[in-house]
Design an enzyme around this catalytic site. Structure first.
Site, PDB file in Angstrom:
ATOM      1  N   GLU A 143      12.052 -54.476 -16.708  1.00 21.16           N
ATOM      2  CA  GLU A 143      13.494 -54.658 -16.881  1.00 21.16           C
ATOM      3  C   GLU A 143      14.312 -53.377 -16.887  1.00 21.16           C
ATOM      4  O   GLU A 143      15.280 -53.274 -17.649  1.00 21.16           O
ATOM      5  CB  GLU A 143      13.726 -55.407 -18.193  1.00 21.16           C
ATOM      6  CG  GLU A 143      13.360 -54.617 -19.477  1.00 21.16           C
ATOM      7  CD  GLU A 143      11.963 -54.875 -20.017  1.00 21.16           C
ATOM      8  OE1 GLU A 143      11.100 -55.306 -19.223  1.00 21.16           O
ATOM      9  OE2 GLU A 143      11.732 -54.645 -21.220  1.00 21.16           O
ATOM     10  N   GLY A 185       4.108 -58.071 -14.230  1.00 22.62           N
ATOM     11  CA  GLY A 185       4.850 -59.000 -13.383  1.00 22.62           C
ATOM     12  C   GLY A 185       6.150 -58.382 -12.911  1.00 22.62           C
ATOM     13  O   GLY A 185       6.498 -58.433 -11.734  1.00 22.62           O
ATOM     14  N   GLU A 202       7.902 -47.922 -18.973  1.00 24.79           N
ATOM     15  CA  GLU A 202       7.512 -48.584 -20.210  1.00 24.79           C
ATOM     16  C   GLU A 202       5.982 -48.577 -20.282  1.00 24.79           C
ATOM     17  O   GLU A 202       5.346 -48.862 -19.277  1.00 24.79           O
ATOM     18  CB  GLU A 202       7.996 -50.040 -20.279  1.00 24.79           C
ATOM     19  CG  GLU A 202       7.769 -50.629 -21.671  1.00 24.79           C
ATOM     20  CD  GLU A 202       8.299 -52.058 -21.842  1.00 24.79           C
ATOM     21  OE1 GLU A 202       8.531 -52.747 -20.842  1.00 24.79           O
ATOM     22  OE2 GLU A 202       8.429 -52.451 -23.005  1.00 24.79           O
ATOM     23  N   HIS A 245      13.814 -63.999 -17.033  1.00 26.92           N
ATOM     24  CA  HIS A 245      13.220 -63.199 -18.109  1.00 26.92           C
ATOM     25  C   HIS A 245      13.769 -61.770 -18.060  1.00 26.92           C
ATOM     26  O   HIS A 245      14.285 -61.249 -19.050  1.00 26.92           O
ATOM     27  CB  HIS A 245      11.698 -63.195 -17.946  1.00 26.92           C
ATOM     28  CG  HIS A 245      10.958 -62.362 -18.949  1.00 26.92           C
ATOM     29  ND1 HIS A 245      10.268 -62.905 -19.992  1.00 26.92           N
ATOM     30  CD2 HIS A 245      10.801 -61.016 -19.070  1.00 26.92           C
ATOM     31  CE1 HIS A 245       9.726 -61.946 -20.715  1.00 26.92           C
ATOM     32  NE2 HIS A 245      10.032 -60.782 -20.171  1.00 26.92           N
ATOM     33  N   GLU A 246      13.657 -61.146 -16.889  1.00 23.55           N
ATOM     34  CA  GLU A 246      14.049 -59.735 -16.771  1.00 23.55           C
ATOM     35  C   GLU A 246      15.539 -59.554 -17.018  1.00 23.55           C
ATOM     36  O   GLU A 246      15.949 -58.599 -17.658  1.00 23.55           O
ATOM     37  CB  GLU A 246      13.653 -59.198 -15.393  1.00 23.55           C
ATOM     38  CG  GLU A 246      12.154 -59.246 -15.097  1.00 23.55           C
ATOM     39  CD  GLU A 246      11.299 -58.636 -16.189  1.00 23.55           C
ATOM     40  OE1 GLU A 246      11.725 -57.642 -16.789  1.00 23.55           O
ATOM     41  OE2 GLU A 246      10.211 -59.179 -16.471  1.00 23.55           O
TER      42      GLU A 246
END
Ligand SMILES: [Zn+2]
Length: 792
Positions: A254, A251, A116, A286-287
């Site tokens: 995904e 951080g 990404e 989150h992921e």
């Protein structure tokens, strides 16, 4: 912007990737099946050295540019394109990259990927656009037979062929190229099975302990099942891997079925600071929410990135709070998503949540986290509270059913939510997403709030105004209203208290309110025992610091004010943890110790020395480690060298961070300046560089030298950091500029770079922030000095 998907629609990729001996090159064959919509088609390819291209088994007619392979003379319809090529493996944490570390004094190498937003094209030729979903069959071979090889799907075969290990993976569901991932190296691991039957395995380099993966793995199992139920759409893959990498750009990432993390976002144990356990849980949550928002349903184009990130940012705290309420996850949301987004959104030139993306540079520029993550999730919280949770989630279920394995735009979400709303959700949300900024509300009127004190004609729809934290606006209480609220502080909810503090902090940065009015407000909360409220009291202290010249008499008076503020909680909590501590006690002790440290309180410094002089820093309670280290360094500069040795050797990122915090507080200029040598000799890891830099900016003894270092080493730094991280330097450095001559130097330097696409927005924002601060110091300083004179 030209979309290659308009010429060719890929349906399947067969990737056969061979990683060579030194792990710095791959040789590969990519076979792509799909439908040509034109005679000439284009594939994204960067740093790909082509050996041959076959179209349906025959030599293809092709040429190319630096980032594109052009294939000519195709008949429209289905084709199979086979490309043999080689590509470099770099160390810049993008594309396919190499990460190295030492374990037992031996060099270890991990090859990993970060695709990404548009780096898959550095690994294989492809239509590298999120809407170009296809299935993938990946085979990877390594020259090291002992490597563990991972990818999105589970392995279907593992063989040793000669000196090589070859692993073939099961075919993926339809997915975007930016979510493809693989990794190989030596790993420790920990495995569990979720109640819904998904195998969850966490991995880290062999310098780490497998037991440090337990916490995250069990949490991941719980949160994955939680989302299964919450979205009513089962997790579609048979396994979920979580991998911690020693070098990592952001951080976490995904990738579907193989999420990669910075080590500090995954590794922890029962001795870790509770803040770290909270952080690990929130990042994992989150992921894993992205397995639905992003991976299963993907934005059609990057201008709808908010559909991924704003949702993940809301779901991370929503789910963590439901599964582990003891982690106080919402408090993290108030501190980051709410407070930071309101602040950033008050700057002129800030981007809206939904941004037009016209070229590749724009994609890197998109990740303004306070906006796309923070503000976006804050707007979704506002929407969720207005709709009610059950309606909100009912709409999301419809959204997943309608769009799984596909791509969406904002309108698809509004269509799914509309049947569950009693208001026009599209008309309500669209202005919030496409306009930048936020309003200040004064009674029944609103206008755009800007840190410059100016306003413009923007108007923001408001369905219900509340004084909790759900609204993305600032409430301008007049002095009487404020006084009334403060006097009843004990009866206010936590969100109402935070609302007062957050709004006042922002108002005080403009002519709406005097900065001096923050001082009685902070004092009103001095006996407060909520750690989160104190985070904001402490933020007020940080805001007020800019008004004082370091080591001046006025600063001494201010330090006395801060000491008095912290004293009630300091007396109550002391400098060491106790078995009966609550969550708030633990957090608040470290906050108050930080304030006592700032105030240079002798009694405090002695108490720390007495309690900790015979304890090795690595054995100090992790919740207090940085502040204890920083307090000891103030008196014993020789500890810096000792701490730096530990920093170099430990694989524990949380400990590393605490040591960075302590070392950079040194009172010895030479010690601080010596650190710059380690930026280039490799002892400071690339991902720690920004953290070292910002903490040195905070140390007034070397602030100017730190800025000079930035200016002198800019070209090198830009090369090393890449386009995604480099804008963080002017963005955060601007926070520490408080004198006209510093501002002038800053601008003189960045004027040379402000036309670079990657920096333009951040430089403009940094300038306006600096100008506003200089103006504020000039107008608000006298009243602050008066207040100090009359109270201390
Ligand atoms: Zn995300």
């Amino acid at each position: 912007m030209e979309r290659y998907l308009d010429y060719f629609v890929p349906s399947h990729y067969d990737l056969d990737l061979n990683i060579n001996d030194e792990k710095n090159q791959l040789s590969a064959t990519a076979t792509i099946r799909g439908e040509a919509l034109a005679e000439t088609i284009k594939l994204h390819a960067v740093n790909i050295n082509i050996e041959s291209i076959l179209v349906d088994g025959k030599k293809g007619d092709y040429d190319g540019t630096a980032d594109t392979i052009i294939i000519n003379n195709l008949v429209q319809g289905n084709h199979e394109i086979t490309i043999k090529y080689a590509a470099p493996i770099t160390s810049d944490m993008e594309g396919v990259y190499l990460s190295t570390y030492k374990a037992d004094n031996k060099d270890e190498k991990i090859v990993a990927t970060q695709f990404e937003s548009h780096y898959a094209r550095q690994c294989f030729p492809c239509i590298d656009e999120p809407a170009a979903k296809a299935t993938f069959t990946i085979t990877i071979s390594s020259a090291d037979k002992t490597d563990i090889i991972l990818s999105n799907m589970p392995a279907v075969s593992e063989d040793i062929e000669g000196n090589r290990k070859v692993v073939q993976f099961a075919e993926t569901p339809k997915m975007s190229t930016y979510l493809v991932a693989f990794a190989l190296g030596h790993f420790v691991s920990y495995e569990t099975t979720s109640a819904h039957g998904i195998t969850i395995t966490s991995y880290a380099g062999i310098h780490q302990k497998a037991s440090d993966l337990e916490y995250a793995t069990h949490f991941a199992a719980d949160v994955l099942d939680f989302y299964d139920d919450c979205f009513d759409t089962p997790f579609p893959l048979p396994k979920m891997d979580l991998l911690a990498l020693p070098d990592f750009e952001s951080g976490a990432m995904e990738n579907w079925g193989l999420v990669t993390f910075r080590e500090i976002c995954l590794l922890c144990n029962e001795k870790s600071a509770q803040e770290i356990r909270q952080y690990v849980a929130i990042v994992v949550a989150h992921e894993l929410s992205h397995m639905w928002f992003g991976d299963l349903v993907t934005m059609k184009w990057w201008d709808d990135l908010w559909l991924n990130e704003s949702f993940a940012n809301l779901m991370e705290v929503y789910s963590t709070d439901k599964i582990r309420p003891e982690l106080h996850a919402w408090e993290d949301f108030y501190l980051t998503a709410v407070a930071q987004s309101l602040k950033r959104d008050s700057l002129p030139g800030v981007q809206p949540v939904k941004v037009e993306v016209k070229n590749v540079e724009d994609i890197s520029n998109l990740f303004d986290s306070a906006i796309v993550y923070g503000k976006g999730s804050h707007l979704l919280l506002m929407l969720m509270r207005i709709m009610g949770e059950s309606n909100f989630f009912a709409g999301l279920k419809d959204y997943f059913v309608a769009h799984q394995y596909g791509n969406t735009v904002s309108d698809d979400l509004w269509d799914a939510l509309t049947p569950h709303c009693d208001f026009n959700v599209r008309e309500f949300m669209t202005p919030w997403l496409v306009q930048s900024g936020l309003p200040v509300i004064d009674g029944d009127t609103q206008k755009r709030f800007l840190i410059t004190g100016e306003t413009d004609g923007s108007h923001y729809p408001i369905i219900e105004q509340t004084d909790d934290l759900s609204g993305h606006y600032i409430i301008n209480n007049n002095e009487d209203e404020l006084a009334a609220k403060v006097s009843q502080a004990a009866t206010l909810s936590q969100e109402q208290k935070l609302r007062l503090l957050i709004d006042r902090r922002l108002l005080a940065k403009t002519s709406y309110a005097q900065s001096a009015s923050l001082m009685p407000l902070a004092q009103a909360f001095s006996s407060e025992t909520s750690a989160c409220v104190w985070d904001f009291v402490s933020a007020i202290v940080a805001d007020l610091k800019v008004f004082f010249d370091p080591e001046s008499e006025e600063e001494e008076q201010f330090k006395a004010f801060v000491r008095k503020l912290a004293l009630p909680n300091y007396r109550r909590l002391g400098v060491a943890s106790r078995p009966e501590d609550t969550y708030d006690d633990v957090e608040l002790r470290s906050t108050t110790m930080g304030l006592m440290l700032y105030s240079d309180d002798e009694e405090f410094l002695e108490a720390v020395e007495k309690a900790y002089e015979n304890i090795d820093i690595t054995d100090v309670d992790a919740d207090l480690r940085w502040v204890v280290g920083a307090a000891l360094v103030k008196k014993h500069d020789d500890l810096c060298a000792k701490y730096f040795e530990i920093y170099k050797k430990t694989p524990d990122s949380a400990l590393k961070n605490d040591l960075i915090g302590a070392i950079t507080m040194t009172k010895q200029k030479d010690t601080a300046l010596g650190l710059f040598e380690h930026f280039k000799d490799g002892t400071v890891r690339a991902q720690d560089r920004l953290s070292f830099f910002l903490r040195l900016m905070r140390n007034h003894l070397v602030k100017n030298e730190t800025l000079d270092w930035l200016y002198q080493n800019w070209e090198w730094l830009h090369r090393e950091e890449g386009d995604k991280t480099i804008p963080d330097y002017p963005r955060y450095a601007a926070n520490y500029i408080r004198k006209p001559e510093e501002a002038e130097k800053f601008k003189r330097f960045f004027n040379q770079h402000k036309d670079e696409k990657i920096l333009a927005r951040d430089v403009v924002i940094a300038y306006s922030e600096i100008d506003a601060r200089l103006k504020l110091i000039a107008t608000d300083r006298p009243a602050i000095l008066d207040y100090l004179k009359n109270t201390v």
